[in-house]
Design a protein around this motif. Structure first.
Motif, short mmCIF file in Angstrom:
data_model
loop_
_atom_site.label_atom_id
_atom_site.label_comp_id
_atom_site.label_asym_id
_atom_site.label_seq_id
_atom_site.Cartn_x
_atom_site.Cartn_y
_atom_site.Cartn_z
N VAL A 1 3.95 43.12 36.18
CA VAL A 1 5.04 42.53 35.74
C VAL A 1 6.04 44.00 35.05
O VAL A 1 6.59 44.47 34.90
CB VAL A 1 5.35 41.13 34.65
N GLN A 2 4.70 44.41 34.38
CA GLN A 2 4.94 45.77 33.20
C GLN A 2 4.20 47.29 33.97
O GLN A 2 3.58 47.76 33.77
CB GLN A 2 5.00 45.56 32.05
N HIS B 1 -1.35 26.98 41.92
CA HIS B 1 -2.17 28.68 42.94
C HIS B 1 -3.49 28.55 43.56
O HIS B 1 -4.67 27.84 42.33
CB HIS B 1 -2.54 30.06 41.90
N ARG C 1 6.02 35.91 30.54
CA ARG C 1 6.42 36.80 32.13
C ARG C 1 5.60 36.63 33.21
O ARG C 1 3.96 36.99 32.65
CB ARG C 1 6.89 38.34 32.44
N LEU C 2 4.85 35.82 34.63
CA LEU C 2 4.56 35.91 35.40
C LEU C 2 4.42 36.93 36.32
O LEU C 2 5.23 36.22 37.05
CB LEU C 2 4.11 34.62 36.02
N GLY C 3 3.93 37.38 37.32
CA GLY C 3 3.58 37.84 38.64
C GLY C 3 2.64 37.73 39.44
O GLY C 3 1.67 36.80 38.62
N GLY C 4 2.57 38.22 40.56
CA GLY C 4 1.36 38.16 41.27
C GLY C 4 0.48 39.99 40.72
O GLY C 4 0.26 39.37 39.99
N ASP C 5 0.12 39.76 42.55
CA ASP C 5 -0.33 41.42 42.00
C ASP C 5 -0.33 42.62 41.82
O ASP C 5 -0.64 43.80 41.86
CB ASP C 5 -1.92 41.58 43.04
N ILE C 6 1.55 42.26 41.15
CA ILE C 6 1.87 43.67 41.64
C ILE C 6 2.32 43.48 39.68
O ILE C 6 3.80 42.19 39.23
CB ILE C 6 3.66 44.02 41.95
N LEU D 1 -4.67 45.52 39.27
CA LEU D 1 -2.77 45.37 39.66
C LEU D 1 -2.85 46.41 40.45
O LEU D 1 -3.33 47.66 40.52
CB LEU D 1 -1.64 45.22 39.13
N VAL E 1 -3.05 36.51 39.61
CA VAL E 1 -1.01 36.79 39.01
C VAL E 1 -1.74 37.83 37.53
O VAL E 1 -2.95 38.11 37.51
CB VAL E 1 -1.12 35.14 38.73
N ASN E 2 -0.84 37.85 36.93
CA ASN E 2 -0.61 39.03 36.09
C ASN E 2 0.53 38.56 34.75
O ASN E 2 1.42 38.00 35.15
CB ASN E 2 -0.42 40.36 36.33
#
Length: 215
Positions: free
Chosen positions: A180-181, A206, A173-178, A107, A211-212
């Motif tokens: 989340v934490q 997707h 929580r769902l994020g992309g390639d950035i 990430l 994702v993360n």
């Protein structure tokens, strides 16, 4: 209900995904080097080596979704990427969607920033090869697959692992390639990672994405 094959479905992440998918009524088949002492009811377990293409083909044939939950260590320390290339090719040939359990270091901390894997000074040297191999799958190997292959690479928070199993909160929580934490990697329990992972499979919104999942 989907026909889901999980490669490496008796490890930490894989077993949690198997249990979550089976609990939702999916038809789940697992390929693993050894059989569990006590499997999940209703799940079909097949003993075999993921490096054996015949074994892979036998469980991927007929699957609608293929999950890869392998780790680049032990017997797969050197062949990990080759095995995932084979899995990706077989999934594409069979028209199956591919979902892979990833790692945190692939990430980014922020948009446009280098991935965490570019600086491993925070990690013990004995884990560097494993981290780089895992990240290379989403950085190099998956983007090189045919556009017909629908893949999703699912990175967990940095504090994810059997050493910190946590408890079920029923949230994520769902994020992309950035990440989340990004600060310290955050955390997510195995069962809530599996919750988010199977949600991704069921929603299917997707395509060829990184994702993360984290709290």
């Amino acid at each position: 209900m989907s026909r889901i094959t999980v490669i490496g479905g008796t490890g930490y992440a894989g077993s949690a995904i198997v249990a979550e998918a089976a609990a939702r009524g999916h038809d789940v088949t697992v390929l693993s080097r050894s059989l569990p002492a006590e499997g999940v009811p209703g799940v079909t377990y097949v003993q075999g080596d993921a490096a054996d293409e015949a074994a892979l083909s036998s469980v991927i044939s007929g699957a609608e979704v293929v999950v890869g939950a392998l780790a680049p260590r032990g017997p797969l320390a050197e062949s990990f990427r080759d095995v995932y290339r084979s899995i990706a090719r077989l999934a594409d040939t069979n028209g199956a969607r591919l979902y892979l359990v990833g790692g945190f270091s692939s990430l980014r901390p922020a948009a446009g920033a280098p991935r965490f894997v570019t600086d491993l000074s925070h990690a013990p040297a004995e884990f560097h090869h494993e981290i780089r191999a895992g990240a290379a799958v989403v950085i190099e190997d998956l983007p090189a697959t045919p556009e017909s292959l629908n893949w999703v690479f699912v990175s967990p928070a940095g504090g994810f692992g059997s050493y910190a199993p946590g408890e079920r909160r029923g949230e994520y929580r769902l994020g992309g390639d950035i990440a989340v934490q990004p600060d310290g990697g955050g955390e997510i329990s195995g069962v809530d990672y599996a919750l988010g992972f199977v949600d991704l499979i069921e929603k299917g919104d997707h395509h060829r994405a990184h994702v993360n999942l984290a709290y």
